[in-house]
Design a protein around this motif. Structure first.
Motif, PDB file in Angstrom:
ATOM      1  N   UNK A  89     -23.003  85.750  57.305  1.00 59.45           N
ATOM      2  CA  UNK A  89     -23.185  85.150  59.044  1.00 59.45           C
ATOM      3  C   UNK A  89     -24.466  84.254  58.729  1.00 59.45           C
ATOM      4  N   UNK A  90     -25.306  83.581  57.545  1.00 55.70           N
ATOM      5  CA  UNK A  90     -26.691  82.757  57.867  1.00 55.70           C
ATOM      6  C   UNK A  90     -25.390  81.763  57.737  1.00 55.70           C
ATOM      7  N   UNK A  91     -24.743  81.583  56.988  1.00 58.11           N
ATOM      8  CA  UNK A  91     -23.802  79.956  57.049  1.00 58.11           C
ATOM      9  C   UNK A  91     -23.122  79.988  58.086  1.00 58.11           C
ATOM     10  N   UNK A  92     -22.593  80.989  58.922  1.00 58.78           N
ATOM     11  CA  UNK A  92     -21.869  80.928  60.114  1.00 58.78           C
ATOM     12  C   UNK A  92     -22.795  80.333  60.816  1.00 58.78           C
ATOM     13  N   UNK A  93     -24.163  80.999  60.992  1.00 56.62           N
ATOM     14  CA  UNK A  93     -25.013  80.338  62.308  1.00 56.62           C
ATOM     15  C   UNK A  93     -26.158  79.522  62.232  1.00 56.62           C
ATOM     16  N   UNK A 105     -33.245  78.769  60.757  1.00 59.94           N
ATOM     17  CA  UNK A 105     -34.804  78.971  60.210  1.00 59.94           C
ATOM     18  C   UNK A 105     -33.978  79.971  59.420  1.00 59.94           C
ATOM     19  N   UNK A 106     -34.305  79.793  57.964  1.00 60.96           N
ATOM     20  CA  UNK A 106     -33.861  81.183  57.753  1.00 60.96           C
ATOM     21  C   UNK A 106     -34.533  81.723  57.082  1.00 60.96           C
ATOM     22  N   UNK A 107     -34.185  83.116  56.534  1.00 57.95           N
ATOM     23  CA  UNK A 107     -34.960  84.785  56.769  1.00 57.95           C
ATOM     24  C   UNK A 107     -35.342  84.971  55.202  1.00 57.95           C
ATOM     25  N   UNK A 109     -35.669  87.113  53.944  1.00 58.87           N
ATOM     26  CA  UNK A 109     -34.207  87.989  53.669  1.00 58.87           C
ATOM     27  C   UNK A 109     -33.012  88.281  54.176  1.00 58.87           C
ATOM     28  N   UNK A 110     -32.735  87.233  54.321  1.00 60.86           N
ATOM     29  CA  UNK A 110     -31.266  87.183  53.693  1.00 60.86           C
ATOM     30  C   UNK A 110     -30.343  87.052  53.217  1.00 60.86           C
ATOM     31  N   UNK A 111     -28.729  87.387  53.711  1.00 64.32           N
ATOM     32  CA  UNK A 111     -27.636  88.025  52.662  1.00 64.32           C
ATOM     33  C   UNK A 111     -27.398  86.997  52.004  1.00 64.32           C
ATOM     34  N   UNK A 112     -27.670  85.550  52.628  1.00 62.17           N
ATOM     35  CA  UNK A 112     -27.224  84.435  51.598  1.00 62.17           C
ATOM     36  C   UNK A 112     -28.311  84.009  50.763  1.00 62.17           C
ATOM     37  N   UNK A 113     -28.139  83.652  49.670  1.00 66.39           N
ATOM     38  CA  UNK A 113     -29.038  82.809  49.290  1.00 66.39           C
ATOM     39  C   UNK A 113     -28.954  81.230  49.890  1.00 66.39           C
ATOM     40  N   UNK A 114     -30.627  80.713  49.125  1.00 63.81           N
ATOM     41  CA  UNK A 114     -31.245  79.764  49.686  1.00 63.81           C
ATOM     42  C   UNK A 114     -30.149  78.454  49.594  1.00 63.81           C
ATOM     43  N   UNK A 123     -26.262  69.954  56.853  1.00 73.58           N
ATOM     44  CA  UNK A 123     -27.599  69.251  56.796  1.00 73.58           C
ATOM     45  C   UNK A 123     -28.870  70.173  56.095  1.00 73.58           C
ATOM     46  N   UNK A 124     -30.194  70.020  56.437  1.00 78.79           N
ATOM     47  CA  UNK A 124     -30.730  70.875  55.789  1.00 78.79           C
ATOM     48  C   UNK A 124     -30.964  72.298  56.681  1.00 78.79           C
ATOM     49  N   UNK A 125     -31.481  72.721  56.774  1.00 77.98           N
ATOM     50  CA  UNK A 125     -31.944  74.021  57.294  1.00 77.98           C
ATOM     51  C   UNK A 125     -33.463  74.196  57.597  1.00 77.98           C
TER      52      UNK A 125
END
Length: 387
Positions: A89-93, A105-107, A109-114, A123-125
């Motif tokens: 989901x972080x990629x989609x958002x 702004x990535x958390x 504690x995201x499921x996906x890694x940096x 583009x950079x987040x």
């Protein structure tokens, strides 16, 4: 397909799609959820001046924050475990945010890694940091964020200990381990087959990607809240910001400021910005709404650093309300989380476009041509804050 439009529509769609333990995790607050309700009520208490016969044919929503041009003064706030709401989901958002010209702004504690989000987005987040007891891990996390080109760092300062969240215990996300909790979660999962297929089966791995090095293995998601209580550092003080500063040379924003005295200290130590935030009503349940706290903080430090705000924002008009109270930009969490759960990247993108339309209408009806010019002159009078 009929697409949801309002926050309530998105919330209802997310409730239907998600297992209860995930819906309650996003939807809930701490203790009795008083601060959660107060956030939304405080925003709604803000009345704006309706002005007419102004040329607003060239409405401009854009603004500049921390050296970056945004298509509107909005950011997707960090949401933990966002990848459990939709597959990766972080990629989609992040893709939806970038397509609409606003930052994701990535958390921590995201499921996906940096690295995963970096490799999948154009583009950079921006990045949000929780300070763990293991400072070596913190240094490594900052190095990875810089390596991914993250230009702005948000340091969350209002979580020395997790606020008790009783809804998470009742739903089975947290609480004592055992067969009862596992049965409760599996019953919820099996009753939501679309989510089970999209995320449960196809959305693996279900690990918190950025924390794999410090977790020493596969910590189950239902163990995460207790794990965070053991590993996030309650001894962090203002002096520790020097450590963060020494390992981060870009803009630094402190997220979780609710008091003017703390805001002044943030300015004194050289922070570039702050977020007036009570963690979405998920920490101190006895605090005021963020809209209530915002004007005094903006008055105290608004000329020294960039003041942002979150909490209770549900549409584009609420963005304008926060700008009128003194914020230069607004962060949203639950709206994009529910949109992601409801319809993935496309629903998040539609929600952002809808908010832009609503903000543009609000500016026009208050006689303000540019979002960057919004301020206290748009207020109809002192807000009638909830009691």
């Amino acid at each position: 397909m009929v697409w949801p439009h309002s926050f309530t529509d998105l919330r209802d769609a997310a409730r239907r799609r998600l297992p209860r333990f995930l819906f309650d995790y996003v939807d809930g607050g701490s203790f009795d959820q008083v601060a959660l309700a107060r956030n939304a009520a405080a925003v709604r208490a803000v009345a704006l001046r309706q002005r007419v016969l102004n040329d607003v044919s060239e409405a401009d929503l854009s603004t500049d924050l921390f050296g970056h041009r945004l298509d509107m003064p909005l950011m997707l706030a960090p949401v933990g475990m966002g990848g459990m709401l939709r597959r990766r989901g972080e990629i989609q958002a992040a893709r939806a945010a970038q397509a609409n010209g606003v930052p994701f702004v990535m958390s921590t504690v995201a499921l996906c890694s940096i690295d995963e989000v970096m490799n999948a987005t154009p583009a950079p987040f921006w990045f949000q940091l929780y300070v763990a007891k293991d400072r070596g891990f913190v240094m490594d996390l900052l190095t990875r964020a810089k390596g991914a080109g993250c230009p702005v760092l948000f340091m969350t300062v209002d979580l020395p200990v997790p606020g008790p969240r009783w809804r998470d215990q009742r739903s089975g996300l947290s609480g004592p381990p055992g067969l009862t909790g596992q049965w409760r979660r599996w019953t919820q999962i099996l009753s939501h087959p679309h989510w089970a297929l999209d995320v449960g089966l196809r959305g693996k791995p279900h690990t918190l990607g950025n924390l794999v090095p410090i977790m020493k293995g596969n910590v189950r998601l239902n163990d995460f809240l207790s794990w965070s209580g053991r590993n996030f550092d309650p001894s962090v003080t203002w002096k520790d910001l020097e450590f963060i500063r020494s390992h981060w040379d870009g803009p630094l924003v402190l997220k979780g400021i609710m008091d003017p005295e703390d805001a002044r200290r943030a300015a004194d130590i050289g922070a570039d910005g702050l977020v007036v935030s009570n963690h979405g009503g998920r920490q101190l349940d006895a605090t005021t709404g963020t809209a209530e706290a915002l004007p005094a903080i903006a008055a105290a430090v608004g000329e020294r650093l960039t003041v942002l705000a979150d909490g209770g924002v549900r549409n584009g008009l609420d963005i304008l309300r926060m700008l009128a109270l003194g914020a230069k930009g607004v962060m949203i969490g639950r709206p994009w989380a529910f949109a992601l759960a409801a319809g993935g990247e496309e629903a998040v993108s539609r929600m952002l476009a809808q908010m832009a339309t609503e903000l543009r209408a609000g500016l026009a009806l208050t006689g303000c041509g540019r979002a960057r010019d919004a301020g206290p002159h748009l207020l109809a009078g002192p807000p009638a804050w909830p009691r």
